[in-house]
Scaffold this motif. Sequence first.
Motif, mmCIF file in Angstrom:
data_model
loop_
_atom_site.group_PDB
_atom_site.id
_atom_site.type_symbol
_atom_site.label_atom_id
_atom_site.label_comp_id
_atom_site.label_asym_id
_atom_site.label_seq_id
_atom_site.Cartn_x
_atom_site.Cartn_y
_atom_site.Cartn_z
ATOM 1 N N ILE A 188 -1.659 -11.829 -9.561
ATOM 2 C CA ILE A 188 -1.134 -10.476 -9.430
ATOM 3 C C ILE A 188 -2.225 -9.469 -9.801
ATOM 4 O O ILE A 188 -2.843 -9.572 -10.863
ATOM 5 N N ASN A 189 -2.491 -8.531 -8.901
ATOM 6 C CA ASN A 189 -3.565 -7.564 -9.081
ATOM 7 C C ASN A 189 -3.174 -6.216 -8.487
ATOM 8 O O ASN A 189 -2.186 -6.106 -7.752
ATOM 9 N N THR A 190 -4.002 -5.221 -8.805
ATOM 10 C CA THR A 190 -3.929 -3.954 -8.083
ATOM 11 C C THR A 190 -5.269 -3.701 -7.415
ATOM 12 O O THR A 190 -6.309 -4.186 -7.853
ATOM 13 N N TYR A 215 -8.673 -5.374 -0.609
ATOM 14 C CA TYR A 215 -7.413 -6.122 -0.467
ATOM 15 C C TYR A 215 -7.693 -7.551 -0.020
ATOM 16 O O TYR A 215 -7.024 -8.492 -0.467
ATOM 17 N N ARG A 216 -8.669 -7.728 0.847
ATOM 18 C CA ARG A 216 -9.048 -9.092 1.227
ATOM 19 C C ARG A 216 -9.517 -9.869 -0.005
ATOM 20 O O ARG A 216 -9.122 -11.023 -0.206
ATOM 21 N N HIS A 217 -10.347 -9.230 -0.820
ATOM 22 C CA HIS A 217 -10.820 -9.892 -2.031
ATOM 23 C C HIS A 217 -9.652 -10.295 -2.927
ATOM 24 O O HIS A 217 -9.634 -11.394 -3.479
ATOM 25 N N THR A 245 -0.290 -8.062 -4.473
ATOM 26 C CA THR A 245 -1.244 -6.987 -4.736
ATOM 27 C C THR A 245 -0.577 -5.642 -4.546
ATOM 28 O O THR A 245 -0.013 -5.368 -3.489
ATOM 29 N N PHE A 246 -0.641 -4.819 -5.580
ATOM 30 C CA PHE A 246 -0.136 -3.451 -5.517
ATOM 31 C C PHE A 246 -1.310 -2.480 -5.376
ATOM 32 O O PHE A 246 -2.464 -2.853 -5.564
ATOM 33 N N THR A 247 -0.986 -1.239 -5.087
ATOM 34 C CA THR A 247 -2.008 -0.196 -4.962
ATOM 35 C C THR A 247 -1.835 0.807 -6.087
ATOM 36 O O THR A 247 -0.776 1.422 -6.214
ATOM 37 N N THR A 286 0.841 -1.204 0.000
ATOM 38 C CA THR A 286 0.000 0.000 0.000
ATOM 39 C C THR A 286 0.877 1.255 0.000
ATOM 40 O O THR A 286 0.399 2.346 0.286
ATOM 41 N N THR A 287 2.142 1.068 -0.315
ATOM 42 C CA THR A 287 3.086 2.177 -0.247
ATOM 43 C C THR A 287 3.274 2.833 -1.609
ATOM 44 O O THR A 287 2.834 2.323 -2.631
#
Length: 200
Positions: A148-150, A180-182, A107-109, A61-62
Amino acid sequence: MKIVLIGATGIIGKAVSQELHDHEVINVGFIGGDYQVDIENRASIAALFKEVGYVDAVISTTGLIEFAPLNELTIEQFQTTVNNKILGHINLFQIAKPYIKQGGSITFTSGYVAQNPMPGSSAVSLVNAALDAFVKAAALDLGDSLHINTVSPRFVKETMLLMGMNSETGISAADTAKAYRHSIEGQETGQSFDVVDYIN
């Protein structure tokens, strides 16, 4: 699941850590947290994963970003944003990947302004859209080995309040964290999850 959460000391990161309380969350910050990491420093990332070992998921989340009118943004500000938000996450992906168990996830943001820009968001829109594009392409190469997702947050109420903005249109960090849980519990890959779709 054993999850490394990078950016855990930020507003969204704290909410994600709380949302995932039923998992084993390793909270990582730039300064605080259980461990520290600098995603622009590959040796720093390598040291982190050597210490924590194999995991089921990595969430970040950075991201350092520069938000300013286009005619005020310097090349240095663009470089800061690109080096941290894009190249920093490529560093994280390449170094963390061998430590993520088969079928795990990263997971990226990114952010809402990737597809919905606003005045002052040119640098931020650039890097968020780049992350969204990267996960779509990377998923084609990775197949089922790694999801891999955002997650694409909207304006977060708590951040808006800190900035002295009207927060009525914002989404709380707690609600943002549900996406993010999803991302980590589902089987989808190559996706950008809009947080509004995961608010109960």
